[in-house]
Design an enzyme around this catalytic site. Structure first.
Site, PDB file in Angstrom:
ATOM      1  CB  ALA A  24      -0.899  -0.019   1.235  1.00 39.29           C
ATOM      2  N   GLY A  27       2.734   7.307  -1.263  1.00 37.77           N
ATOM      3  CA  GLY A  27       3.567   8.311  -1.901  1.00 37.77           C
ATOM      4  C   GLY A  27       4.565   8.940  -0.947  1.00 37.77           C
ATOM      5  CG  ASP A  30       7.202   6.248   6.843  1.00 33.47           C
ATOM      6  OD1 ASP A  30       8.422   6.324   7.060  1.00 33.47           O
ATOM      7  OD2 ASP A  30       6.362   6.942   7.424  1.00 33.47           O
ATOM      8  CB  CYS A 118      -8.812   5.813   6.619  1.00 32.28           C
ATOM      9  SG  CYS A 118      -8.112   5.677   4.962  1.00 32.28           S
ATOM     10  N   GLY A 142       3.557   0.820   5.303  1.00 30.42           N
ATOM     11  CA  GLY A 142       4.644   1.562   5.928  1.00 30.42           C
ATOM     12  C   GLY A 142       4.337   1.995   7.342  1.00 30.42           C
ATOM     13  CB  CYS A 215      -5.455  12.642   3.481  1.00 26.49           C
ATOM     14  SG  CYS A 215      -6.896  11.559   3.484  1.00 26.49           S
TER      15      CYS A 215
END
Length: 379
Positions: A24, A27, A30, A118, A142, A215
């Site tokens: 996963a 971007g 990590d 999430c 990560g 986010c």
């Protein structure tokens, strides 16, 4: 008898080249390091990035995960390291499973933690199923948390670096999900080790700053997002004390959280006042002295139990708990009520415990995460 094959670094009895792992990729540094590390070790890596909200709005946004720039960065890492990368449009799922509840919870006077939802409802559910559809042996992320094998299977443990530990945000990971997930960074002593690996692999994100905001909440402005999602939510009302005396006015309950002191706009007081309760129906912000924020008994629901035995059969347990992500675990007594409900009694009263926050359970004698639940009623 032939000897069994030794386990590879992901715990499978086969060569890395025969082990497919979906990573996963947000971007950030990590998840990019996880993907690059596994690719270098020879694993069959497939990178997946989720587009979780409006791409156009995301392009101009900094300091958050899953934005347009982050999708570009994840794709570039995949190209540089030579593994396939896919972007999945999860906007509708994300809005229904995370954003709508976030807005409604805030409007109900709670303090939601959308990053947990999430992980629970999108990343470790839909994305995990996608990984299985791709015939992956496991999915890696990560996150800074550890997965260790115990006597009865996979266990969840806090990260080696307390400053980066993300166990608070992952308490709702189920046993079935934990069996499938891998967290290659959880044993790192510090984030510096991760950045050193990013530099070693020549990743373009090696010096990329960590994301700070939720986010879909630019610059931490929760109220602006909720006003956009729920027009008319910022209705003015009164600021009152515990006896109902009007001390001032406000421009919407959504601008306040339990425990808040600054920004109340009440002057001329001898002692500082704090937000101790939000009455959404009356559109009132109730304030009082700091001692009114303290609570020892915390009701919990939607319990996810990762410890040994059946939760409701445990009886009273001495554990450690965390009632907010920024505080270390503290001593408590856990009293199960049903398979999904419990009461937690804190050894020392905590201030500002609010509905909508998580209460995460820890083994007081080890780093093991025992699960947790959601605080559903305040002081």
């Amino acid at each position: 008898m032939p000897l069994e094959s030794p386990l590879n670094s992901l715990g499978f009895a086969k060569a890395p080249t025969d082990t497919r792992v979906v990573v996963a990729m947000s971007g950030g540094v990590d998840s990019s390091v996880v993907a690059a590390k596994l690719a270098e070790e020879g694993y069959d890596v497939v990178g997946v990035t989720l587009q979780l909200y409006d791409h156009g709005a995301a392009l101009a946004k900094k300091g958050a995960c899953c934005a347009g720039r982050d999708i570009h960065d994840a794709r570039r890492v995949a190209e540089d390291m030579g593994f396939p990368h896919y972007v999945l449009d999860y906007e509708n799922t994300f809005r229904e499973a995370v954003i709508d509840e976030f807005a409604d919870s805030y409007l109900a006077g709670a303090t939601p933690v959308p990053c947990i939802r999430c992980n629970e409802r999108v990343k470790f559910k839909d994305l995990l199923e996608t990984a299985k559809d791709l015939d992956a042996d496991c999915m890696a992320t990560g996150h800074y948390i550890q997965r260790k094998m115990g006597a009865d299977g996979a266990e969840l443990h806090s990260a080696a670096d307390p400053a980066k530990d993300q166990s608070y945000f992952l308490f709702s990971t189920t046993q079935e999900q934990l069996d499938y997930l891998r967290f290659p960074l959880g044993h790192h002593a510090s984030k510096d080790e991760t950045r050193a690996l990013a530099a070693k692999y020549g990743l373009s994100v090696a010096d990329k700053p960590d994301s700070q905001d939720i986010c879909f909440v630019p610059n931490g402005n929760y109220a602006a997002v909720i006003e956009k999602l729920r027009p008319g939510a910022a209705e003015p009302g009164e600021i009152v004390d515990m006896d109902g005396n009007v001390l001032g006015t406000h421009q919407g309950v959504i601008h306040y959280t339990i425990g808040q002191r600054r920004g109340l706009g009440i002057g001329g007081l001898t002692d500082p006042l704090y937000v101790v309760k939000l009455d959404v129906d009356k559109r009132q912000v109730i304030v009082g002295p700091k001692e009114l924020l303290a609570t020892r008994r915390v009701p919990i629901r939607e319990v996810n139990w990762l410890g040994d035995g059946r939760f409701r059969d445990l009886g009273e347990q001495h554990i450690a708990v965390r009632v907010r992500s920024t505080r270390p675990p503290t001593d408590a007594i856990l009293r199960p009520i049903s398979d999904t409900e419990a009461e937690v009694e804190l050894a020392v009263a905590e201030q500002g415990v609010s509905p909508g926050q998580a209460c995460v359970f820890y083994d007081p004698n080890s780093t093991r995460v025992l699960g947790g639940g959601w605080i559903w009623r305040g002081n």
